[in-house]
Design an enzyme around this catalytic site. Structure first.
Site, PDB file in Angstrom:
ATOM      1  N   HIS A  15      49.518  41.465  24.575  1.00  0.00           N
ATOM      2  CA  HIS A  15      48.583  41.276  25.683  1.00  0.00           C
ATOM      3  C   HIS A  15      49.270  41.542  27.005  1.00  0.00           C
ATOM      4  O   HIS A  15      50.391  41.119  27.229  1.00  0.00           O
ATOM      5  CB  HIS A  15      48.053  39.830  25.675  1.00  0.00           C
ATOM      6  CG  HIS A  15      46.996  39.601  26.706  1.00  0.00           C
ATOM      7  ND1 HIS A  15      45.667  39.879  26.475  1.00  0.00           N
ATOM      8  CD2 HIS A  15      47.065  39.154  27.977  1.00  0.00           C
ATOM      9  CE1 HIS A  15      44.972  39.608  27.569  1.00  0.00           C
ATOM     10  NE2 HIS A  15      45.800  39.166  28.490  1.00  0.00           N
ATOM     11  N   ASP A  39      36.241  30.118  27.708  1.00  0.00           N
ATOM     12  CA  ASP A  39      36.997  30.966  28.636  1.00  0.00           C
ATOM     13  C   ASP A  39      36.103  32.056  29.221  1.00  0.00           C
ATOM     14  O   ASP A  39      36.197  32.407  30.387  1.00  0.00           O
ATOM     15  CB  ASP A  39      38.211  31.594  27.953  1.00  0.00           C
ATOM     16  CG  ASP A  39      38.878  32.589  28.899  1.00  0.00           C
ATOM     17  OD1 ASP A  39      39.392  32.145  29.938  1.00  0.00           O
ATOM     18  OD2 ASP A  39      38.820  33.801  28.638  1.00  0.00           O
ATOM     19  N   ARG A  45      35.362  31.813  37.645  1.00  0.00           N
ATOM     20  CA  ARG A  45      36.552  31.909  38.507  1.00  0.00           C
ATOM     21  C   ARG A  45      36.548  33.214  39.292  1.00  0.00           C
ATOM     22  O   ARG A  45      36.975  33.261  40.435  1.00  0.00           O
ATOM     23  CB  ARG A  45      37.822  31.809  37.639  1.00  0.00           C
ATOM     24  CG  ARG A  45      38.067  30.404  37.119  1.00  0.00           C
ATOM     25  CD  ARG A  45      39.122  30.407  36.024  1.00  0.00           C
ATOM     26  NE  ARG A  45      40.334  31.055  36.436  1.00  0.00           N
ATOM     27  CZ  ARG A  45      41.104  31.826  35.639  1.00  0.00           C
ATOM     28  NH1 ARG A  45      40.762  32.019  34.368  1.00  0.00           N
ATOM     29  NH2 ARG A  45      42.192  32.375  36.090  1.00  0.00           N
ATOM     30  N   SER A  65      43.702  30.618  30.049  1.00  0.00           N
ATOM     31  CA  SER A  65      42.671  31.624  29.757  1.00  0.00           C
ATOM     32  C   SER A  65      43.205  32.640  28.744  1.00  0.00           C
ATOM     33  O   SER A  65      42.576  32.916  27.712  1.00  0.00           O
ATOM     34  CB  SER A  65      42.278  32.312  31.070  1.00  0.00           C
ATOM     35  OG  SER A  65      41.585  33.504  30.841  1.00  0.00           O
ATOM     36  N   LYS A  73      42.474  32.696  24.220  1.00  0.00           N
ATOM     37  CA  LYS A  73      41.920  33.859  23.483  1.00  0.00           C
ATOM     38  C   LYS A  73      42.905  34.329  22.426  1.00  0.00           C
ATOM     39  O   LYS A  73      42.527  34.692  21.321  1.00  0.00           O
ATOM     40  CB  LYS A  73      41.630  35.004  24.458  1.00  0.00           C
ATOM     41  CG  LYS A  73      40.403  34.735  25.310  1.00  0.00           C
ATOM     42  CD  LYS A  73      40.179  35.818  26.328  1.00  0.00           C
ATOM     43  CE  LYS A  73      41.129  35.729  27.478  1.00  0.00           C
ATOM     44  NZ  LYS A  73      40.648  36.176  28.765  1.00  0.00           N
TER      45      LYS A  73
HETATM   46  N1  URA Z   1      43.375  37.720  32.226  1.00  0.00           N
HETATM   47  C1  URA Z   1      42.714  36.750  31.571  1.00  0.00           C
HETATM   48  O1  URA Z   1      42.301  36.907  30.436  1.00  0.00           O
HETATM   49  N2  URA Z   1      42.488  35.584  32.206  1.00  0.00           N
HETATM   50  C2  URA Z   1      42.926  35.346  33.459  1.00  0.00           C
HETATM   51  O2  URA Z   1      42.726  34.263  33.966  1.00  0.00           O
HETATM   52  C3  URA Z   1      43.622  36.374  34.142  1.00  0.00           C
HETATM   53  C4  URA Z   1      43.839  37.561  33.495  1.00  0.00           C
END
Ligand code: URA
Length: 434
Positions: free
Chosen positions: A82, A161, A168, A183, A187
């Site tokens: 990621h 999220d 957000r 966040s 995931k």
């Molecule tokens: N990427 C994400 O998945 N969440 C965030 O808060 C910032 C970047």
């Protein structure tokens, strides 16, 4: 329990308990806490921060707010990767087939781009017919058969999220370390991989612009992953200028393909090698760094990484011929050079501005529902440290609309900064945390 009391508590700088965080996330996911109360909570967290225990509780509550993917039917160690997001970040497109060609299973979930940063799914859709909207069964079967699959984030993975991130995004509460860490990691934990390699970006094009903050974010995510029993490694890498040279969906795919042919830009190739090294070690396919690099080089040299990309594209409905013939990728109708009005060494490129140029051309989304033009973008011909003489090309710009082209060019003009003295690049890999 009342949300009002929890907002008061956080606003006053107190810590929330695990039970309070679980309550807040469960009730918000079920639409029993309104957005206006959650917005106030996010702002209170933004200013008061969260302890390590609170961040961990928030991560686990969000991960468990929907389905936890079961990847047990995939044999071997499943590795996920990621990136925290940047400009010209096409890493997954080259890296995942490289690693899969070395025998490590890649089960990855990706998102679309928003704002000035691009998303892997949009880029992959440059292959006509390609879809990430596949079922969990297809995903598992494909990883078992060809070693790699990327699916879109389903509504059932960490739905808390999904709601919170959208909130957000419009309440100026994205760039808080605990909120970003929870966040991303919620995931990743819900997506089910055994090992996670994180690429934490730092610099003017990243969410975390300050290097110290980026290291703290990386450390926080590594701790969260390891606490949840997943082997987690973070690479902190430079995003003070765009990665590689191409910015824009199909242009980035073309650059990723060139990299799989061994002809990619040096910085981008090095990032793939570094991340790939830790993915191979985490996946048990390499004993050490030297062994991993040798294996990654060999799958580029023998063409098996490129073939893996073609197999992957085909398995998800895409036109794999474009892997071997990039003229089949979407093409813009207008191609122009942006020439420099000055001579000197490029000392700084405002990375976010370059991302915004691509956005203006139509390559990114202004809002969640914007349609994007896959063919547009820029290819930078000069990067930090390069010398340029007035009249030379700084970048090639690809557009389909003359007005958008004019706006992007105007914006581009302010992004490049020059000096008379030779400059050193600031270095691509800032550090590795495991
Ligand atoms: N990427 C994400 O998945 N969440 C965030 O808060 C910032 C970047």
């Amino acid at each position: 329990m009342r949300m009002y009391d929890l907002i008061m508590k956080k606003r006053g700088g107190e810590s929330l308990s695990k039970e309070e965080i679980e309550y807040m996330i469960t009730e918000y996911t079920a639409d029993r806490i309104p957005d206006y109360q959650m917005s106030a909570m996010m702002m209170a967290i933004y200013f008061q921060g969260m302890s390590a225990q609170e961040t961990s509780a928030l991560t686990m509550a969000m991960a468990h707010s929907g389905d936890m993917m079961d990847l047990s039917e995939i044999t071997g160690t499943k590795v996920d990767k990621h990136s925290t997001g940047g400009v010209g970040d096409k890493t997954s497109i080259a890296l995942t087939p490289m690693v899969a060609a070395c025998g490590v299973k890649i089960a990855k979930m990706s998102g679309r781009g928003l704002g000035h940063t691009g998303g892997t799914i949009d880029k992959l859709e440059s292959f006509a017919g390609f879809t990430t909207g596949i079922t969990a069964e297809h995903f598992v079967r494909q990883v078992n058969e060809i070693g790699v699959s990327i699916m879109g984030q389903t509504a059932d993975i960490a739905p808390a999220d999904k709601k919170l991130y959208a909130l957000r995004d419009v309440t100026a509460t994205v760039d808080n370390m605990s909120l970003i860490a929870s966040s991303i990691m919620s995931k990743k934990l819900a997506s089910g991989a055994d090992a996670i390699v994180l690429d934490v970006k730092t610099g003017s094009g990243a969410f975390m612009k300050d290097e110290k903050d980026s290291f703290a974010l990386a450390q926080e995510m590594v701790t969260l992953g390891n606490m949840a029993g997943r082997k987690t490694i973070a690479v902190v890498s430079d995003m003070d200028q765009p990665l590689g040279r191409a910015v824009g969906n199909a242009l980035e795919v073309e650059e990723a393909i060139a990299t799989l042919r061994g002809k990619g830009p040096e910085d981008f190739t090095e990032l793939c090698m570094t991340l790939g090294t830790y993915m191979l070690i985490a996946g048990g396919a390499a004993s050490d760094e030297q062994d991993a690099r040798k294996k990654l080089h060999s799958v580029i040299e023998d063409g098996s990484a490129l073939k893996k990309l073609a197999d992957f594209v085909q398995a998800q409905g895409g036109d794999a011929k474009a892997v071997y013939d990039t003229t089949l990728l979407p093409k813009a109708s207008v191609v122009e050079e942006i020439v420099s009005s000055k001579s000197g060494y490029v000392c700084r490129i405002d990375c976010e501005e370059i991302g915004i140029c691509s956005l203006i051309l139509g390559g990114g989304r202004e809002t969640k529902d914007s349609m994007i033009d896959l063919s547009v973008g820029l290819v930078l011909n000069k990067k930090v440290g390069d010398y340029v003489t007035a009249g030379q090309s700084l970048a090639t710009i690809y557009a389909n609309d003359r007005d958008k082209l004019a706006s992007a060019k105007e914006r581009f003009g302010a992004a490049y900064h020059f000096t008379d003295q030779p400059v050193q690049g600031s270095g691509l890999i800032k550090g590795i945390l495991s």
